[in-house]
Structure formats: structure tokens, C-alpha cells
Design an enzyme around this catalytic site. Structure first.
Site, PDB file in Angstrom:
ATOM      1  N   GLY A   1       0.809  -1.215   0.000  1.00 55.04           N
ATOM      2  CA  GLY A   1       0.000   0.000   0.000  1.00 55.04           C
ATOM      3  C   GLY A   1       0.844   1.267   0.000  1.00 55.04           C
TER       4      GLY A   1
ATOM      5  N   GLU B   1     -10.826   8.855  10.955  1.00 57.86           N
ATOM      6  CA  GLU B   1     -12.205   8.420  10.663  1.00 57.86           C
ATOM      7  C   GLU B   1     -12.916   7.924  11.925  1.00 57.86           C
ATOM      8  OE1 GLU B   1     -14.275   8.162   7.689  1.00 57.86           O
ATOM      9  OE2 GLU B   1     -12.918   9.784   7.211  1.00 57.86           O
TER      10      GLU B   1
ATOM     11  N   ASP C   1       1.389   3.660   2.406  1.00 54.05           N
ATOM     12  CA  ASP C   1       2.271   3.881   3.558  1.00 54.05           C
ATOM     13  C   ASP C   1       3.343   2.799   3.638  1.00 54.05           C
ATOM     14  OD1 ASP C   1       0.537   5.912   3.998  1.00 54.05           O
ATOM     15  OD2 ASP C   1      -0.146   5.260   5.974  1.00 54.05           O
TER      16      ASP C   1
ATOM     17  N   TYR D   1     -15.864   1.208   8.101  1.00 57.25           N
ATOM     18  CA  TYR D   1     -14.408   1.324   8.235  1.00 57.25           C
ATOM     19  C   TYR D   1     -14.041   1.984   9.564  1.00 57.25           C
ATOM     20  CZ  TYR D   1      -9.748   3.369   7.589  1.00 57.25           C
ATOM     21  OH  TYR D   1      -8.442   3.766   7.772  1.00 57.25           O
TER      22      TYR D   1
ATOM     23  N   THR E   1      -7.004   5.915  12.902  1.00 53.65           N
ATOM     24  CA  THR E   1      -7.392   6.903  11.887  1.00 53.65           C
ATOM     25  C   THR E   1      -8.322   7.991  12.423  1.00 53.65           C
ATOM     26  OG1 THR E   1      -8.686   7.179   9.848  1.00 53.65           O
ATOM     27  CG2 THR E   1      -9.235   5.287  11.195  1.00 53.65           C
TER      28      THR E   1
ATOM     29  N   SER F   1      -9.084  -0.245   3.556  1.00 55.47           N
ATOM     30  CA  SER F   1      -8.871   1.147   3.997  1.00 55.47           C
ATOM     31  C   SER F   1      -9.774   2.156   3.294  1.00 55.47           C
ATOM     32  CB  SER F   1      -7.399   1.530   3.779  1.00 55.47           C
ATOM     33  OG  SER F   1      -7.175   1.794   2.412  1.00 55.47           O
TER      34      SER F   1
ATOM     35  N   LYS G   1     -12.029   0.247  12.626  1.00 57.78           N
ATOM     36  CA  LYS G   1     -10.764   0.828  13.097  1.00 57.78           C
ATOM     37  C   LYS G   1     -10.832   1.150  14.596  1.00 57.78           C
ATOM     38  CE  LYS G   1      -7.553   1.241   9.893  1.00 57.78           C
ATOM     39  NZ  LYS G   1      -6.190   0.737  10.067  1.00 57.78           N
TER      40      LYS G   1
ATOM     41  N   ASP H   1      -2.240 -13.254   5.597  1.00 64.01           N
ATOM     42  CA  ASP H   1      -3.475 -12.470   5.497  1.00 64.01           C
ATOM     43  C   ASP H   1      -3.902 -12.109   6.919  1.00 64.01           C
ATOM     44  OD1 ASP H   1      -6.311 -11.803   5.194  1.00 64.01           O
ATOM     45  OD2 ASP H   1      -6.077 -12.575   3.161  1.00 64.01           O
TER      46      ASP H   1
ATOM     47  N   ALA I   1      -1.812  -2.923   7.290  1.00 61.86           N
ATOM     48  CA  ALA I   1      -2.777  -3.592   6.412  1.00 61.86           C
ATOM     49  C   ALA I   1      -4.203  -3.316   6.872  1.00 61.86           C
ATOM     50  CB  ALA I   1      -2.516  -5.099   6.402  1.00 61.86           C
TER      51      ALA I   1
HETATM   52  P1  NAP Z   1      -3.643   1.297   1.358  1.00 65.27           P
HETATM   53  O1  NAP Z   1      -2.766   1.968   0.353  1.00 65.27           O
HETATM   54  O2  NAP Z   1      -5.063   1.069   1.019  1.00 65.27           O
HETATM   55  O3  NAP Z   1      -2.965  -0.113   1.719  1.00 65.27           O
HETATM   56  C1  NAP Z   1      -3.666  -1.096   2.434  1.00 65.27           C
HETATM   57  C2  NAP Z   1      -2.789  -2.332   2.507  1.00 65.27           C
HETATM   58  O4  NAP Z   1      -3.487  -3.355   3.242  1.00 65.27           O
HETATM   59  C3  NAP Z   1      -2.426  -2.939   1.156  1.00 65.27           C
HETATM   60  O5  NAP Z   1      -1.072  -3.284   1.167  1.00 65.27           O
HETATM   61  C4  NAP Z   1      -3.295  -4.179   1.083  1.00 65.27           C
HETATM   62  O6  NAP Z   1      -2.707  -5.214   0.325  1.00 65.27           O
HETATM   63  C5  NAP Z   1      -3.311  -4.586   2.547  1.00 65.27           C
HETATM   64  N1  NAP Z   1      -4.375  -5.515   2.869  1.00 65.27           N
HETATM   65  C6  NAP Z   1      -5.694  -5.386   2.617  1.00 65.27           C
HETATM   66  N2  NAP Z   1      -6.371  -6.440   3.078  1.00 65.27           N
HETATM   67  C7  NAP Z   1      -5.463  -7.280   3.634  1.00 65.27           C
HETATM   68  C8  NAP Z   1      -5.537  -8.537   4.265  1.00 65.27           C
HETATM   69  N3  NAP Z   1      -6.693  -9.175   4.443  1.00 65.27           N
HETATM   70  N4  NAP Z   1      -4.397  -9.094   4.741  1.00 65.27           N
HETATM   71  C9  NAP Z   1      -3.206  -8.482   4.566  1.00 65.27           C
HETATM   72  N5  NAP Z   1      -3.068  -7.295   3.951  1.00 65.27           N
HETATM   73  C10 NAP Z   1      -4.186  -6.701   3.492  1.00 65.27           C
HETATM   74  O7  NAP Z   1      -3.609   2.087   2.735  1.00 65.27           O
HETATM   75  P2  NAP Z   1      -2.594   3.239   3.224  1.00 65.27           P
HETATM   76  O8  NAP Z   1      -3.102   4.542   2.739  1.00 65.27           O
HETATM   77  O9  NAP Z   1      -1.210   2.832   2.940  1.00 65.27           O
HETATM   78  O10 NAP Z   1      -2.872   3.217   4.798  1.00 65.27           O
HETATM   79  C11 NAP Z   1      -2.115   2.382   5.666  1.00 65.27           C
HETATM   80  C12 NAP Z   1      -2.912   2.141   6.943  1.00 65.27           C
HETATM   81  O11 NAP Z   1      -3.178   3.383   7.584  1.00 65.27           O
HETATM   82  C13 NAP Z   1      -4.277   1.491   6.721  1.00 65.27           C
HETATM   83  O12 NAP Z   1      -4.538   0.667   7.835  1.00 65.27           O
HETATM   84  C14 NAP Z   1      -5.253   2.664   6.726  1.00 65.27           C
HETATM   85  O13 NAP Z   1      -6.531   2.245   7.109  1.00 65.27           O
HETATM   86  C15 NAP Z   1      -4.583   3.560   7.742  1.00 65.27           C
HETATM   87  N6  NAP Z   1      -4.799   4.999   7.575  1.00 65.27           N
HETATM   88  C16 NAP Z   1      -4.571   5.587   6.372  1.00 65.27           C
HETATM   89  C17 NAP Z   1      -4.711   6.965   6.239  1.00 65.27           C
HETATM   90  C18 NAP Z   1      -4.414   7.672   4.939  1.00 65.27           C
HETATM   91  O14 NAP Z   1      -4.824   8.831   4.780  1.00 65.27           O
HETATM   92  N7  NAP Z   1      -3.695   7.047   4.021  1.00 65.27           N
HETATM   93  C19 NAP Z   1      -5.095   7.732   7.355  1.00 65.27           C
HETATM   94  C20 NAP Z   1      -5.304   7.096   8.567  1.00 65.27           C
HETATM   95  C21 NAP Z   1      -5.131   5.718   8.686  1.00 65.27           C
HETATM   96  P3  NAP Z   1      -3.216  -5.683  -1.149  1.00 65.27           P
HETATM   97  O15 NAP Z   1      -2.127  -5.260  -2.064  1.00 65.27           O
HETATM   98  O16 NAP Z   1      -3.282  -7.149  -0.995  1.00 65.27           O
HETATM   99  O17 NAP Z   1      -4.516  -5.029  -1.423  1.00 65.27           O
HETATM  100  O1  F7E Z   2     -12.383  10.598   0.348  1.00 68.18           O
HETATM  101  C1  F7E Z   2     -15.023  12.602  -1.128  1.00 68.18           C
HETATM  102  C2  F7E Z   2     -15.402  11.524  -0.135  1.00 68.18           C
HETATM  103  O2  F7E Z   2     -11.776   8.256  -0.222  1.00 68.18           O
HETATM  104  C3  F7E Z   2     -12.162  11.926   0.781  1.00 68.18           C
HETATM  105  C4  F7E Z   2      -8.538   6.789   3.775  1.00 68.18           C
HETATM  106  O3  F7E Z   2      -7.137   6.781   3.634  1.00 68.18           O
HETATM  107  O4  F7E Z   2      -8.504   8.927   4.882  1.00 68.18           O
HETATM  108  C5  F7E Z   2      -9.035   8.229   3.764  1.00 68.18           C
HETATM  109  O5  F7E Z   2     -10.451   8.221   3.818  1.00 68.18           O
HETATM  110  C6  F7E Z   2     -13.434  12.739   0.565  1.00 68.18           C
HETATM  111  C7  F7E Z   2     -14.703  12.082   1.117  1.00 68.18           C
HETATM  112  O6  F7E Z   2     -10.616   9.456   1.683  1.00 68.18           O
HETATM  113  C8  F7E Z   2     -14.972  11.190  -4.458  1.00 68.18           C
HETATM  114  O7  F7E Z   2     -16.801  11.393  -0.011  1.00 68.18           O
HETATM  115  C9  F7E Z   2     -15.795  12.939  -3.499  1.00 68.18           C
HETATM  116  O8  F7E Z   2     -15.491  13.081   1.701  1.00 68.18           O
HETATM  117  O9  F7E Z   2     -10.091  10.096  -0.611  1.00 68.18           O
HETATM  118  P1  F7E Z   2     -11.181   9.544   0.219  1.00 68.18           P
HETATM  119  P2  F7E Z   2     -11.340   9.332   3.104  1.00 68.18           P
HETATM  120  O10 F7E Z   2     -12.705   8.809   2.989  1.00 68.18           O
HETATM  121  O11 F7E Z   2     -11.158  10.639   3.801  1.00 68.18           O
HETATM  122  C10 F7E Z   2      -8.861   8.390   6.160  1.00 68.18           C
HETATM  123  C11 F7E Z   2      -8.199   9.239   7.222  1.00 68.18           C
HETATM  124  C12 F7E Z   2      -8.567   6.946   6.269  1.00 68.18           C
HETATM  125  O12 F7E Z   2      -8.267   6.445   7.351  1.00 68.18           O
HETATM  126  C13 F7E Z   2      -8.925   6.108   5.091  1.00 68.18           C
HETATM  127  O13 F7E Z   2      -8.227   4.857   5.147  1.00 68.18           O
HETATM  128  O14 F7E Z   2     -13.645  12.861  -0.827  1.00 68.18           O
HETATM  129  N1  F7E Z   2     -15.135  12.239  -2.543  1.00 68.18           N
HETATM  130  N2  F7E Z   2     -15.722  12.317  -4.671  1.00 68.18           N
HETATM  131  C14 F7E Z   2     -14.610  11.145  -3.116  1.00 68.18           C
HETATM  132  N3  F7E Z   2     -13.856  10.141  -2.597  1.00 68.18           N
HETATM  133  C15 F7E Z   2     -13.449   9.171  -3.447  1.00 68.18           C
HETATM  134  N4  F7E Z   2     -12.672   8.174  -2.966  1.00 68.18           N
HETATM  135  N5  F7E Z   2     -13.791   9.164  -4.773  1.00 68.18           N
HETATM  136  C16 F7E Z   2     -14.559  10.147  -5.338  1.00 68.18           C
HETATM  137  O15 F7E Z   2     -14.851  10.132  -6.526  1.00 68.18           O
END
Ligand code: NAP
Ligand code: F7E
Length: 332
Positions: free
Chosen positions: A15, A131, A17, A157, A129, A86, A161, A60, A83
Site C-alpha cells: 500500500g 475516521e 504507507d 471502516y 485513523t 482502507s 478501526k 493475510d 494492512a
Molecule cells: P492502502 O494503500 O489502502 O494499503 C492497504 C494495505 O493493506 C495494502 O497493502 C493491502 O494489500 C493490505 N491488505 C488489505 N487487506 C489485507 C488482508 N486481508 N491481509 C493483509 N493485507 C491486506 O492504505 P494506506 O493509505 O497505505 O494506509 C495504511 C494504513 O493506515 C491502513 O490501515 C489505513 O486504514 C490507515 N490509515 C490511512 C490513512 C491515509 O490517509 N492514508 C489515514 C489514517 C489511517 P493488497 O495489495 O493485498 O490489497
Molecule cells: O475521500 C469525497 C469523499 O476516499 C475523501 C482513507 O485513507 O482517509 C481516507 O479516507 C473525501 C470524502 O478518503 C470522491 O466522499 C468525493 O469526503 O479520498 P477519500 P477518506 O474517505 O477521507 C482516512 C483518514 C482513512 O483512514 C482512510 O483509510 O472525498 N469524494 N468524490 C470522493 N472520494 C473518493 N474516494 N472518490 C470520489 O470520486
């Protein structure tokens, strides 16, 4: 005598991160192990090509036995549990899977560490998160969420979390394990999946610029997010596990912008001021419940860990658009 290299297991290595963290830990000379799921994961080859020194282990989060094996093989000093299912929108259509992986998967991994007999020695990072908070009053956001704010998740989600967050804290309190939860606000960048709104926009802007796409279809444009750069945030994860005591930390920028703000900056990079004719609303991208506005207060991480973000919102949008123009260009 040479000092032993530190060992880290990263789940979610394919992913966004996971990529940033693999890079950081490699630079710090860790021996890095990554958990990869599925018998033919299409993203595995990309990780192998970019990080040839990382040892990949099949497993997994929903399969406890595979996690016991992963802990045995990696024998880690630090575990980063990144993982998850997300995507918030996807969690509404796949709520049970989300609970199994994003919620119960945390318990499975904590148990694998605890039962390995390495619990005293292994430090554990849980990817919590913003969220879990569920959103502020759109017109009166105040100073933003911090570590003591109340939770009110608004998606499967967010609820899953929150279970992961509390079970991680419970293992810290019950078994004295070094478990730290990073409550991270949105962080983005060139490694972001195209299913998330920022990368979807920068990819589309690049393709519109190159004549490969005519317009972009989105859901709501008014929600606001506290958007930072993923490289800054993964550095914060590492800092949490180097701290003397296991604690929870908010990582955020302290600023919030709407999707419209993001569109304005992204389209400005290709010289377009009036982007509205190029953006259409598609109800498929609306969610049953929306998080209106997120804003975080990173004061604790800044003062206790010395964490500081380096990339501004404007720099990040520019970096993402430039990256996607290069990636979509015919010569690439
Ligand atoms: P991401 O790009 O969606 O990556 C998610 C990872 O989880 C992928 O490597 C995916 O692997 C793996 N995964 C999914 N289901 C799995 C399973 N059953 N077993 C093992 N691995 C699995 O997420 P990210 O943005 O890097 O975020 C990293 C973490 O931080 C996540 O837990 C997310 O919820 C949390 N988080 C993200 C944000 C953000 O803004 N990015 C903010 C707050 C918290 P595959 O390649 O197999 O799909
Ligand atoms: O949506 C709006 C949508 O899917 C952001 C994950 O990393 O951050 C992420 O969650 C906003 C929302 O991220 C589209 O409704 C409009 O208001 O990019 P997003 P998210 O939902 O904020 C949190 C912190 C996490 O923990 C999560 O893992 O954008 N929006 N139009 C859309 N969003 C998507 N995806 N696609 C659209 O077309």
C-alpha cells in the site's frame, strides 16, 4: 563486534504507507519483512522490483495461522500494522470483510505477537485513523481533534478501526506490550491509490492535460480534510516506536481544505482556473454517511516526539500532478 540490524515486519507493504515505510526503514538499515496476501497478488512484483532487499512473507490479516508464521519468520523488533480494508466507500458495500480485516485482523496480529513469546521485546504500531472521530461542525471546527477527543465513527471502516484501536490499547494495558496507536489524518502523495479522491484528481488532471481524458466524475466536493504528505506521516510512525513509552499520537497538519480547494490547486498546475465544466457529479461516489470536516491537532506529537511535517499542502498537490503527468506521458 558489529551491532545486529533491527528487524521490522510491515503489513500492508503493497500500500501507500507500506512503500514509504519500506523506504525509510531501508535507509535506516533495518532488515525489513513485508506481509503480502493472496496467491498471486498483482502488486507483489512492484514491491520486489522497488525493494529487492525486503523479504516478502505470504499471509493475510484474516488468517491467524499465517500471522503466527510471519512473526516466526521475521522475529521482529518492530511490527507496523498498516494492512486494512482502507477505503471508506468500499467499507459500506463490504462491511463484514472490513470488520474481519480492519478490526479483527488487529487482534489476530496482536495475538500472534503475544503467543510468540516475543511480546516483551516487540514494539507494535497500530494504524488508527481520524475516521474514528467522525467529523466536526462544518461551520465551527474549533481547534481540531486531539488524543482526548470523543469518537463517533460514521462508516463500517471507522467502526472497525475503532475496535482495532481499543484492542491495541487493551493489549498495552493488559499485557504490558509496547503498543502505540497513531491516529493519523488523511495523508496523500504519489504512492496514493487512484481510488482515493486526491490521486483520482491528480491522475485525471494529468490525463486531461495530455488529451487522454475529457472530464472527471466525483461525488461531493464540499467535505473538508486535513491533508498531509504520506512521507512525513510514516516518519512519525517510526518516531512513535522509538519513544521511551508506548502512547497514542495524533498526526495531522492543523489545516483543513475542501475537495474544491484541492481541485483549484491541481487544475492551476495545468493552467486551468475554471475547472467546473470539467467536473461532473456521479451519485455512485456518494456515501450513505459523510464525514463533513476533519481537522487535527498534532501538538502532542510535535512536542513529545519532535515530529514536524516538511511538505505543505500546496507542495504536495504540485508534486502529485507533476508525478502523474510524467507517469501518463507517452514516453513513460
Ligand atoms: P492502502 O494503500 O489502502 O494499503 C492497504 C494495505 O493493506 C495494502 O497493502 C493491502 O494489500 C493490505 N491488505 C488489505 N487487506 C489485507 C488482508 N486481508 N491481509 C493483509 N493485507 C491486506 O492504505 P494506506 O493509505 O497505505 O494506509 C495504511 C494504513 O493506515 C491502513 O490501515 C489505513 O486504514 C490507515 N490509515 C490511512 C490513512 C491515509 O490517509 N492514508 C489515514 C489514517 C489511517 P493488497 O495489495 O493485498 O490489497
Ligand atoms: O475521500 C469525497 C469523499 O476516499 C475523501 C482513507 O485513507 O482517509 C481516507 O479516507 C473525501 C470524502 O478518503 C470522491 O466522499 C468525493 O469526503 O479520498 P477519500 P477518506 O474517505 O477521507 C482516512 C483518514 C482513512 O483512514 C482512510 O483509510 O472525498 N469524494 N468524490 C470522493 N472520494 C473518493 N474516494 N472518490 C470520489 O470520486
Amino acid at each position: 563486534m558489529t551491532a545486529q540490524r533491527r528487524r521490522a515486519l510491515v503489513t500492508g507493504i503493497t500500500g501507500q504507507d507500506g512503500g514509504h515505510l519500506a523506504q525509510l526503514l531501508g535507509e535506516k538499515d533495518y532488515e525489513v519483512f513485508g506481509l503480502v496476501r493472496g496467491q498471486n497478488n498483482p502488486r507483489k512484483a512492484a514491491v520486489e522490483a522497488e525493494f529487492p532487499d525486503v523479504t516478502l512473507i505470504e499471509g493475510d490479516l484474516a488468517d491467524p495461522t499465517s500471522l503466527v508464521r510471519a512473526i516466526e519468520i521475521s522475529n521482529p523488533d518492530e511490527v507496523y500494522n498498516l494492512a486494512a480494508v482502507s477505503h471508506v466507500g468500499f467499507s459500506f458495500t463490504n462491511p463484514t470483510l472490513t470488520l474481519d480485516v480492519t478490526g479483527k485482523g488487529v487482534l489476530n496480529l496482536l495475538e500472534a505477537v503475544r503467543l510468540s513469546g516475543r511480546a516483551e521485546h516487540t514494539r507494535f504500531y497500530q494504524a488508527s485513523t481520524s475516521e474514528m472521530f467522525g467529523g466536526l461542525d462544518y461551520n465551527r471546527p474549533g481547534a481540531g481533534y486531539d488524543e482526548d477527543s470523543l469518537f463517533h465513527p460514521r462508516s463500517p471502516y471507522g467502526v472497525a478501526k475503532l475496535y482495532g484501536h481499543w484492542i491495541a490499547k487493551n493489549y498495552r494495558e493488559s499485557y504490558g506490550m509496547f503498543v502505540s496507536c497513531g491516529i493519523l489524518f488523511n495523508h496523500e502523495g504519489e504512492r496514493r491509490g487512484r481510488e482515493f479522491v486526491t490521486r483520482k484528481i491528480t491522475d485525471a488532471v494529468a490525463r486531461i492535460h495530455l488529451g487522454l481524458q475529457s472530464h472527471i466524475e466525483l461525488g461531493d466536493l464540499w467535505p473538508k480534510r486535513d491533508w498531509g504528505y504520506a512521507g512525513d506521516f510514516t516518519r512519525g510512525m517510526w518516531q512513535m516506536l522509538q519513544h521511551d513509552t508506548p502512547e497514542d499520537f495524533v498526526l495531522a497538519t492543523g489545516q483543513t481544505q475542501s475537495i474544491e480547494d484541492f481541485l483549484t490547486l491541481a487544475f492551476a498546475e495545468i493552467g486551468i482556473d475554471d475547472w467546473r465544466p470539467l467536473v461532473r457529479q456521479n451519485p455512485a461516489f456518494l456515501r450513505p454517511a459523510e464525514v463533513d470536516i476533519l481537522l487535527g491537532n498534532p501538538a502532542k506529537a510535535e512536542s513529545v516526539l519532535g515530529w514536524k511535517r516538511e511538505v505543505s499542502f500546496e507542495q504536495m498537490v504540485k508534486l502529485m500532478v507533476e508525478h502523474d503527468i510524467a507517469l501518463n506521458s507517452p514516453a513513460a
